[in-house]
Design an enzyme around this catalytic site. Structure first.
Site, mmCIF file in Angstrom:
data_model
loop_
_atom_site.group_PDB
_atom_site.id
_atom_site.type_symbol
_atom_site.label_atom_id
_atom_site.label_comp_id
_atom_site.label_asym_id
_atom_site.label_seq_id
_atom_site.Cartn_x
_atom_site.Cartn_y
_atom_site.Cartn_z
ATOM 1 N N PHE A 178 55.369 52.141 44.084
ATOM 2 C CA PHE A 178 55.210 51.015 43.176
ATOM 3 C C PHE A 178 56.510 50.221 43.115
ATOM 4 O O PHE A 178 57.544 50.736 42.719
ATOM 5 C CB PHE A 178 54.822 51.503 41.778
ATOM 6 C CG PHE A 178 54.405 50.385 40.882
ATOM 7 C CD1 PHE A 178 53.140 49.829 40.975
ATOM 8 C CD2 PHE A 178 55.291 49.861 39.944
ATOM 9 C CE1 PHE A 178 52.760 48.775 40.158
ATOM 10 C CE2 PHE A 178 54.926 48.807 39.129
ATOM 11 C CZ PHE A 178 53.650 48.265 39.237
ATOM 12 N N ASP A 200 55.380 42.647 39.010
ATOM 13 C CA ASP A 200 55.694 43.069 37.644
ATOM 14 C C ASP A 200 55.392 44.532 37.387
ATOM 15 O O ASP A 200 54.636 45.181 38.110
ATOM 16 C CB ASP A 200 54.854 42.260 36.649
ATOM 17 C CG ASP A 200 53.383 42.684 36.675
ATOM 18 O OD1 ASP A 200 52.765 42.605 37.772
ATOM 19 O OD2 ASP A 200 52.853 43.123 35.645
ATOM 20 N N ASP A 250 47.806 46.045 48.664
ATOM 21 C CA ASP A 250 47.814 47.455 48.275
ATOM 22 C C ASP A 250 46.463 48.083 48.587
ATOM 23 O O ASP A 250 46.208 48.493 49.717
ATOM 24 C CB ASP A 250 48.185 47.558 46.790
ATOM 25 C CG ASP A 250 48.256 48.989 46.305
ATOM 26 O OD1 ASP A 250 48.507 49.884 47.123
ATOM 27 O OD2 ASP A 250 48.067 49.228 45.088
HETATM 28 P P1 5GP Z 1 45.266 45.249 45.646
HETATM 29 O O1 5GP Z 1 44.073 44.475 45.153
HETATM 30 O O2 5GP Z 1 45.544 45.068 47.117
HETATM 31 O O3 5GP Z 1 45.211 46.695 45.233
HETATM 32 O O4 5GP Z 1 46.551 44.746 44.895
HETATM 33 C C1 5GP Z 1 46.609 43.512 44.409
HETATM 34 C C2 5GP Z 1 47.508 43.361 43.234
HETATM 35 O O5 5GP Z 1 47.931 44.583 42.646
HETATM 36 C C3 5GP Z 1 48.761 42.697 43.678
HETATM 37 O O6 5GP Z 1 48.590 41.307 43.754
HETATM 38 C C4 5GP Z 1 49.728 43.115 42.598
HETATM 39 O O7 5GP Z 1 49.612 42.252 41.488
HETATM 40 C C5 5GP Z 1 49.261 44.491 42.209
HETATM 41 N N1 5GP Z 1 50.072 45.538 42.883
HETATM 42 C C6 5GP Z 1 49.713 46.348 43.887
HETATM 43 N N2 5GP Z 1 50.718 47.174 44.263
HETATM 44 C C7 5GP Z 1 51.756 46.857 43.458
HETATM 45 C C8 5GP Z 1 53.102 47.343 43.352
HETATM 46 O O8 5GP Z 1 53.588 48.221 44.069
HETATM 47 N N3 5GP Z 1 53.866 46.766 42.384
HETATM 48 C C9 5GP Z 1 53.413 45.783 41.563
HETATM 49 N N4 5GP Z 1 54.260 45.302 40.682
HETATM 50 N N5 5GP Z 1 52.158 45.294 41.647
HETATM 51 C C10 5GP Z 1 51.346 45.827 42.583
HETATM 52 MG MG MG Z 2 50.389 42.408 38.949
#
Ligand code: 5GP
Ligand code: MG
Length: 175
Positions: free
Chosen positions: A152, A159, A102
């Site tokens: 999301f 989750d 993300d």
């Molecule tokens: P990042 O560090 O790339 O922003 O995201 C890492 C973590 O954020 C992911 O491993 C996940 O746990 C959570 N995350 C990011 N986007 C989503 C989403 O659309 N849905 C959910 N359930 N978790 C997300």
């Molecule tokens: Mg999470």
């Protein structure tokens, strides 16, 4: 649970088919190498179990608990984990496994830490889902299951406030 979804993005059969393809590619790339998979929990739990059982290599598996959300639907940008749970990486080719790419904070932070590990041979990363967006941290995933718009999603390990991880498909939650 499915009634709580606004839309299903990827069903069980579609996920299984994509995991087969990813497993073939990873198996080819790491054949003959000492592969260690480092899975980021809890999100990659189902992805890890289903993907790794399709890879017929004698790999090692380690898990790292990482937090950055604290209950909401936006990352806080602070990536927290216990450094003592990071195993000795010398002489290993490491494949990081996460549920979703993300903002990029998580993969960027863990990759940076791994690169300082003495004797580490290589680091690559693999995510089930990648959001198409401008990221806070520029990181690339080497293996990607599905690209999705910046929404999301829940299910298959992902989750919302610790719920919906056990949904066997990936969808957009009606919030
Ligand atoms: P990042 O560090 O790339 O922003 O995201 C890492 C973590 O954020 C992911 O491993 C996940 O746990 C959570 N995350 C990011 N986007 C989503 C989403 O659309 N849905 C959910 N359930 N978790 C997300
Ligand atoms: Mg999470």
């Amino acid at each position: 649970m499915q009634d709580d979804l606004e839309r299903v993005l990827f069903g069980e059969a579609e996920i299984a088919a994509r995991l087969n393809e990813m497993a073939v590619q990873i198996t080819e790339d790491y054949r003959g190498k000492d592969l260690t998979v480092l899975a980021i929990l809890n999100g990659s739990l189902f992805f890890m179990a289903d993907l790794l059982r399709r890879i017929p290599l004698p790999l090692k598996l380690d898990c790292l608990r990482v937090k950055s959300y604290y209950g909401g639907t936006e990352t806080t940008g602070r990536v927290q984990y216990d450094p003592q749970t990071l195993p000795d990486m010398s002489g290993r080719h490491v494949l990081l496994l996460d549920d979703i790419l993300d903002s990029g904070h998580t993969l960027a932070a863990i990759t940076e830490v791994l690169r300082t590990e003495p004797g580490l041979l290589s680091v690559k990363s693999c995510v089930l889902v990648r959001k198409l967006k401008k990221r806070a941290r520029e990181v690339k995933a080497d293996y990607v299951g599905f690209d999705i718009p910046d929404e999301f999603v829940v299910g298959y390990g992902l989750d919302y406030q610790e719920r919906y991880r056990n949904l066997p498909l990936i969808g957009i939650l009606r919030i």
